[in-house]
Scaffold this motif. Sequence first.
Motif, PDB file in Angstrom:
ATOM      1  N   ARG A 159      26.461  54.524  36.037  1.00  0.00           N
ATOM      2  CA  ARG A 159      25.951  53.158  35.854  1.00  0.00           C
ATOM      3  C   ARG A 159      24.674  53.137  35.027  1.00  0.00           C
ATOM      4  N   TYR A 191      31.397  47.914  34.349  1.00  0.00           N
ATOM      5  CA  TYR A 191      31.439  46.848  35.340  1.00  0.00           C
ATOM      6  C   TYR A 191      30.684  47.185  36.625  1.00  0.00           C
ATOM      7  N   ARG A 238      28.043  47.771  39.595  1.00  0.00           N
ATOM      8  CA  ARG A 238      26.807  47.232  40.133  1.00  0.00           C
ATOM      9  C   ARG A 238      26.251  48.214  41.165  1.00  0.00           C
ATOM     10  N   HIS A 295      31.213  45.687  41.821  1.00  0.00           N
ATOM     11  CA  HIS A 295      31.620  45.531  40.418  1.00  0.00           C
ATOM     12  C   HIS A 295      31.485  44.079  40.002  1.00  0.00           C
ATOM     13  N   ASP A 296      31.561  43.843  38.700  1.00  0.00           N
ATOM     14  CA  ASP A 296      31.523  42.453  38.230  1.00  0.00           C
ATOM     15  C   ASP A 296      32.897  41.808  38.399  1.00  0.00           C
ATOM     16  N   GLU A 297      32.943  40.521  38.186  1.00  0.00           N
ATOM     17  CA  GLU A 297      34.164  39.764  38.475  1.00  0.00           C
ATOM     18  C   GLU A 297      35.311  40.074  37.523  1.00  0.00           C
ATOM     19  N   LYS A 298      35.021  40.618  36.361  1.00  0.00           N
ATOM     20  CA  LYS A 298      36.056  40.829  35.351  1.00  0.00           C
ATOM     21  C   LYS A 298      36.852  42.117  35.554  1.00  0.00           C
ATOM     22  N   ALA A 299      36.313  43.044  36.320  1.00  0.00           N
ATOM     23  CA  ALA A 299      36.983  44.340  36.467  1.00  0.00           C
ATOM     24  C   ALA A 299      38.233  44.229  37.328  1.00  0.00           C
ATOM     25  N   SER A 300      39.292  44.892  36.896  1.00  0.00           N
ATOM     26  CA  SER A 300      40.543  44.874  37.654  1.00  0.00           C
ATOM     27  C   SER A 300      40.557  46.004  38.676  1.00  0.00           C
ATOM     28  N   ILE A 312      39.404  50.055  38.199  1.00  0.00           N
ATOM     29  CA  ILE A 312      38.381  50.648  39.059  1.00  0.00           C
ATOM     30  C   ILE A 312      38.933  51.889  39.755  1.00  0.00           C
ATOM     31  N   VAL A 329      32.609  42.222  44.789  1.00  0.00           N
ATOM     32  CA  VAL A 329      31.711  41.593  43.819  1.00  0.00           C
ATOM     33  C   VAL A 329      30.375  41.256  44.473  1.00  0.00           C
TER      34      VAL A 329
END
Length: 387
Positions: free
Chosen positions: A148, A157, A159, A187-192, A196, A229
């Motif tokens: 990170r 992605y 956090r 993780h952020d909202e866009k990561a699948s 991951i 998230v």
Amino acid sequence: MRYLFTSESVSEGHPDKVCDQISDAVLDDIYSVEPTARVACETFVTTGLALVGGEITTRKHYVDVQKIVRDVIKDIGYTEAGVGFDADSCSVLSSIHQQSGDIAMGVDTGGAGDQGMMFGYACRETKELMPLPIMLAHKIVKRLATIRKHHPKDMPYLRPDAKSQVTVEYERNRPVRIHTIVVSTQHDEKASQARIRKDVIDHVIHQVVPAELLDKKTRYFVNPTGRFVIGGPHGDSGLTGRKIIVDTYGGRAPHGGGAFSGKDPTKVDRSAAYAARHLAKNVVAAGLASECQIQVAYAIGVKEPVSIMAQTFGTGIMPDHMLDAVLKDITAEGAPADMTPGGIIKRLDLRRPIYRQTAAYGHFGREEKAFTWEAVDLVKELKKAVR
């Protein structure tokens, strides 16, 4: 006989670890100027708030709590406004007063700052002489933080908040394979979920877990709820000293009554636990046992420990009561492994600003220079005492 043993770890962005790091950063800030100060600092965090309290006695140093707290939070990685907790917008409150004179009266004469029992442990499962499950759990979350902070393109992605858990299968008390690995990473909202899972296995697990311990039956649970998230202090409140098993041996050995972070080394909760690890590790390094657990206990205001006991679980070259006698010889006041509070502080050089780095990824099994209690410098003394 086969059995399973599990240990967990958490990242530096976990709410409780945020608190441990703030408390130890306060201690380091004071010790950088006034290494004889008395510090017992506690931190609480939740959505948009960090509260620092405790007992601190200084003579010449002003503690800028606001700056310390925000610097730690920023360094951990909570810098994004709008996620419920970030270094620039969170409220920072301070409620600090002096150490009780009743406690200081006993400490000033070189006695222990409180009663209590502490434990140290070592075994031959890893080169660090630590249990394998906790070492692997630490390495997983530390690898996530490294990616990170230093290789964000690999997993953009990520956090700061994360957890790991490693279950090791043993046969005749020897680790033979990894049974299960659990990793939950914010993780952020866009990561699948699919990405991951793949990235955690490829970029994290396969980089830190020895390949020979993994097989086709090893189970991987990556973000098993399917979404992570909301995390950090916004997802869960944090408190100093609430991850004491993560801090020590992952449940393999007992833990005494006190936490470590935020306490100066006159508090034997911290310093004597370090010294007990030092003793246990040197017993194993000296070949006196393959596994060693040491309990030490103190009375408030009294220098000498009220008891020291070693257990080698049948792995020692001598009965445990004989090892106790050896330890008694080398741990007396003025001896090479002096276990009085003052002796521990001097021997392990504990009046230094070294503590924030201990507050994440374990206090033991570390190879950094500051971790003096990891040195195997009592081996000759132990062998001499045995002879």
